[in-house]
Design a protein around this motif. Structure first.
Motif, PDB file in Angstrom:
ATOM      1  N   ALA A   1       8.177  11.563 -14.082  1.00  0.00           N
ATOM      2  CA  ALA A   1       7.331  11.068 -13.306  1.00  0.00           C
ATOM      3  C   ALA A   1       8.460   9.832 -13.405  1.00  0.00           C
ATOM      4  O   ALA A   1       7.770   8.794 -12.310  1.00  0.00           O
ATOM      5  CB  ALA A   1       6.173  10.559 -14.466  1.00  0.00           C
ATOM      6  N   GLY A   2       8.797   8.999 -14.331  1.00  0.00           N
ATOM      7  CA  GLY A   2       8.927   7.833 -13.586  1.00  0.00           C
ATOM      8  C   GLY A   2      10.262   7.796 -12.584  1.00  0.00           C
ATOM      9  O   GLY A   2      10.032   6.926 -11.800  1.00  0.00           O
ATOM     10  N   LYS A   3      11.411   8.854 -12.452  1.00  0.00           N
ATOM     11  CA  LYS A   3      11.912   9.067 -11.988  1.00  0.00           C
ATOM     12  C   LYS A   3      11.210   9.401 -10.267  1.00  0.00           C
ATOM     13  O   LYS A   3      11.765   8.824  -8.959  1.00  0.00           O
ATOM     14  CB  LYS A   3      13.294  10.583 -11.339  1.00  0.00           C
ATOM     15  CG  LYS A   3      13.674  10.099 -12.513  1.00  0.00           C
ATOM     16  CD  LYS A   3      14.846  10.661 -12.647  1.00  0.00           C
ATOM     17  CE  LYS A   3      15.905  10.775 -13.742  1.00  0.00           C
ATOM     18  NZ  LYS A   3      16.913  11.756 -14.265  1.00  0.00           N
ATOM     19  N   GLY A   4       9.957  10.246 -10.101  1.00  0.00           N
ATOM     20  CA  GLY A   4       9.292  10.761  -9.102  1.00  0.00           C
ATOM     21  C   GLY A   4       8.791   9.481  -8.514  1.00  0.00           C
ATOM     22  O   GLY A   4       8.469   9.315  -7.714  1.00  0.00           O
ATOM     23  N   ALA A   5       7.687   8.584  -9.387  1.00  0.00           N
ATOM     24  CA  ALA A   5       7.571   7.231  -9.027  1.00  0.00           C
ATOM     25  C   ALA A   5       8.326   5.879  -8.617  1.00  0.00           C
ATOM     26  O   ALA A   5       8.187   6.078  -7.743  1.00  0.00           O
ATOM     27  CB  ALA A   5       6.596   6.475 -10.811  1.00  0.00           C
ATOM     28  N   LEU A   6       9.487   5.666  -9.025  1.00  0.00           N
ATOM     29  CA  LEU A   6      10.600   4.830  -8.409  1.00  0.00           C
ATOM     30  C   LEU A   6      11.298   5.263  -6.946  1.00  0.00           C
ATOM     31  O   LEU A   6      10.806   4.685  -6.322  1.00  0.00           O
ATOM     32  CB  LEU A   6      11.041   4.949  -9.422  1.00  0.00           C
ATOM     33  CG  LEU A   6      12.992   3.801  -9.136  1.00  0.00           C
ATOM     34  CD1 LEU A   6      11.979   2.589  -8.766  1.00  0.00           C
ATOM     35  CD2 LEU A   6      14.230   4.202  -9.991  1.00  0.00           C
ATOM     36  N   ILE A   7      11.472   6.786  -6.745  1.00  0.00           N
ATOM     37  CA  ILE A   7      11.823   7.327  -5.434  1.00  0.00           C
ATOM     38  C   ILE A   7      10.779   7.006  -4.313  1.00  0.00           C
ATOM     39  O   ILE A   7      10.541   6.505  -3.339  1.00  0.00           O
ATOM     40  CB  ILE A   7      12.378   8.775  -5.397  1.00  0.00           C
ATOM     41  CG1 ILE A   7      13.243   9.251  -5.990  1.00  0.00           C
ATOM     42  CG2 ILE A   7      12.269   9.282  -4.087  1.00  0.00           C
ATOM     43  CD1 ILE A   7      13.673  10.528  -6.580  1.00  0.00           C
ATOM     44  N   GLY A   8       9.357   7.142  -4.899  1.00  0.00           N
ATOM     45  CA  GLY A   8       7.863   7.697  -4.625  1.00  0.00           C
ATOM     46  C   GLY A   8       7.469   6.373  -3.546  1.00  0.00           C
ATOM     47  O   GLY A   8       7.514   6.097  -2.700  1.00  0.00           O
ATOM     48  N   ALA A   9       8.249   5.088  -4.704  1.00  0.00           N
ATOM     49  CA  ALA A   9       7.559   3.837  -4.166  1.00  0.00           C
ATOM     50  C   ALA A   9       8.831   3.476  -2.981  1.00  0.00           C
ATOM     51  O   ALA A   9       7.967   2.204  -2.563  1.00  0.00           O
ATOM     52  CB  ALA A   9       7.931   2.928  -5.565  1.00  0.00           C
ATOM     53  N   GLY A  10      10.109   3.567  -3.524  1.00  0.00           N
ATOM     54  CA  GLY A  10      10.674   3.534  -2.504  1.00  0.00           C
ATOM     55  C   GLY A  10      10.635   3.903  -0.743  1.00  0.00           C
ATOM     56  O   GLY A  10      10.352   3.047  -0.208  1.00  0.00           O
TER      57      GLY A  10
ATOM     58  N   THR B   1       0.774  -1.142  -0.300  1.00  0.00           N
ATOM     59  CA  THR B   1      -0.205   0.182   0.004  1.00  0.00           C
ATOM     60  C   THR B   1       0.276   1.228  -0.067  1.00  0.00           C
ATOM     61  O   THR B   1       0.287   2.320  -0.768  1.00  0.00           O
ATOM     62  CB  THR B   1      -0.140   0.040   1.000  1.00  0.00           C
ATOM     63  OG1 THR B   1      -1.480  -1.274   1.458  1.00  0.00           O
ATOM     64  CG2 THR B   1      -2.197   1.572   1.023  1.00  0.00           C
ATOM     65  N   GLY B   2       1.818   0.902   0.522  1.00  0.00           N
ATOM     66  CA  GLY B   2       2.658   2.565   1.281  1.00  0.00           C
ATOM     67  C   GLY B   2       3.686   2.526  -0.607  1.00  0.00           C
ATOM     68  O   GLY B   2       3.878   3.853  -0.902  1.00  0.00           O
ATOM     69  N   ALA B   3       3.874   1.548  -0.655  1.00  0.00           N
ATOM     70  CA  ALA B   3       4.246   1.716  -2.485  1.00  0.00           C
ATOM     71  C   ALA B   3       3.951   2.116  -3.057  1.00  0.00           C
ATOM     72  O   ALA B   3       4.151   3.022  -4.238  1.00  0.00           O
ATOM     73  CB  ALA B   3       4.771   0.104  -2.770  1.00  0.00           C
ATOM     74  N   ALA B   4       2.443   1.532  -3.555  1.00  0.00           N
ATOM     75  CA  ALA B   4       1.570   2.162  -4.075  1.00  0.00           C
ATOM     76  C   ALA B   4       1.037   3.574  -3.852  1.00  0.00           C
ATOM     77  O   ALA B   4       1.242   4.611  -5.042  1.00  0.00           O
ATOM     78  CB  ALA B   4       0.042   1.353  -4.520  1.00  0.00           C
ATOM     79  N   VAL B   5       0.689   4.705  -3.070  1.00  0.00           N
ATOM     80  CA  VAL B   5       0.836   5.619  -2.991  1.00  0.00           C
ATOM     81  C   VAL B   5       1.709   5.970  -2.692  1.00  0.00           C
ATOM     82  O   VAL B   5       1.816   7.457  -3.567  1.00  0.00           O
ATOM     83  CB  VAL B   5      -0.402   5.636  -1.317  1.00  0.00           C
ATOM     84  CG1 VAL B   5      -0.393   7.232  -1.025  1.00  0.00           C
ATOM     85  CG2 VAL B   5      -1.056   4.924  -0.883  1.00  0.00           C
ATOM     86  N   GLY B   6       2.576   6.281  -2.378  1.00  0.00           N
ATOM     87  CA  GLY B   6       3.834   6.447  -2.425  1.00  0.00           C
ATOM     88  C   GLY B   6       4.609   6.635  -3.801  1.00  0.00           C
ATOM     89  O   GLY B   6       4.659   7.950  -4.710  1.00  0.00           O
ATOM     90  N   ALA B   7       4.202   5.414  -5.025  1.00  0.00           N
ATOM     91  CA  ALA B   7       4.500   5.597  -6.921  1.00  0.00           C
ATOM     92  C   ALA B   7       3.475   6.880  -7.277  1.00  0.00           C
ATOM     93  O   ALA B   7       4.286   7.544  -7.770  1.00  0.00           O
ATOM     94  CB  ALA B   7       4.725   4.451  -7.047  1.00  0.00           C
ATOM     95  N   GLY B   8       2.212   6.795  -6.910  1.00  0.00           N
ATOM     96  CA  GLY B   8       1.603   7.662  -7.837  1.00  0.00           C
ATOM     97  C   GLY B   8       1.803   9.036  -7.387  1.00  0.00           C
ATOM     98  O   GLY B   8       1.686   9.769  -7.865  1.00  0.00           O
TER      99      GLY B   8
END
Length: 71
Positions: free
Chosen positions: A47-56, A27-34
Motif C-alpha cells: 500500500a505504501g509503494k502504491g500510494a507513493l507512485i499514485g500520488a506522484g 486533488t490529483g495527488a490525493a486521488v492518485g494516492a488513494g
C-alpha cells in the motif's frame, strides 16, 4: 498502526488540504494516492509503494489538467 490505516490518515489530511486550496495538483495527488494504495494493497505490491507512485502520477496529471483547463 497498520500501513493501510496510516495511508488513509494521510488521505484524510490531503483531502482537507484539497478543500482549503482547491488546487488541481493536490486533488490529483490525493486521488492518485488513494487509488495507488488500494491497488497496491489488493495486488500485494504494498500500500505504501502504491500510494507513493499514485500520488506522484496524480500530481502530474493534475498539473497537466490545470494547464490545459486554464489556458
Amino acid at each position: 498502526m497498520r500501513l493501510v490505516s496510516r495511508v488513509m490518515t494521510g488521505m484524510i489530511g490531503l483531502s482537507l488540504l484539497v478543500v482549503m486550496s482547491g488546487c488541481a495538483e493536490t486533488t490529483g495527488a490525493a486521488v492518485g494516492a488513494g487509488a495507488g494504495a488500494a491497488i497496491g494493497a489488493g495486488t500485494g505490491y504494498g500500500a505504501g509503494k502504491g500510494a507513493l507512485i499514485g500520488a506522484g502520477t496524480g500530481a502530474v496529471a493534475g498539473g497537466v489538467y490545470d494547464l490545459v483547463k486554464h489556458r
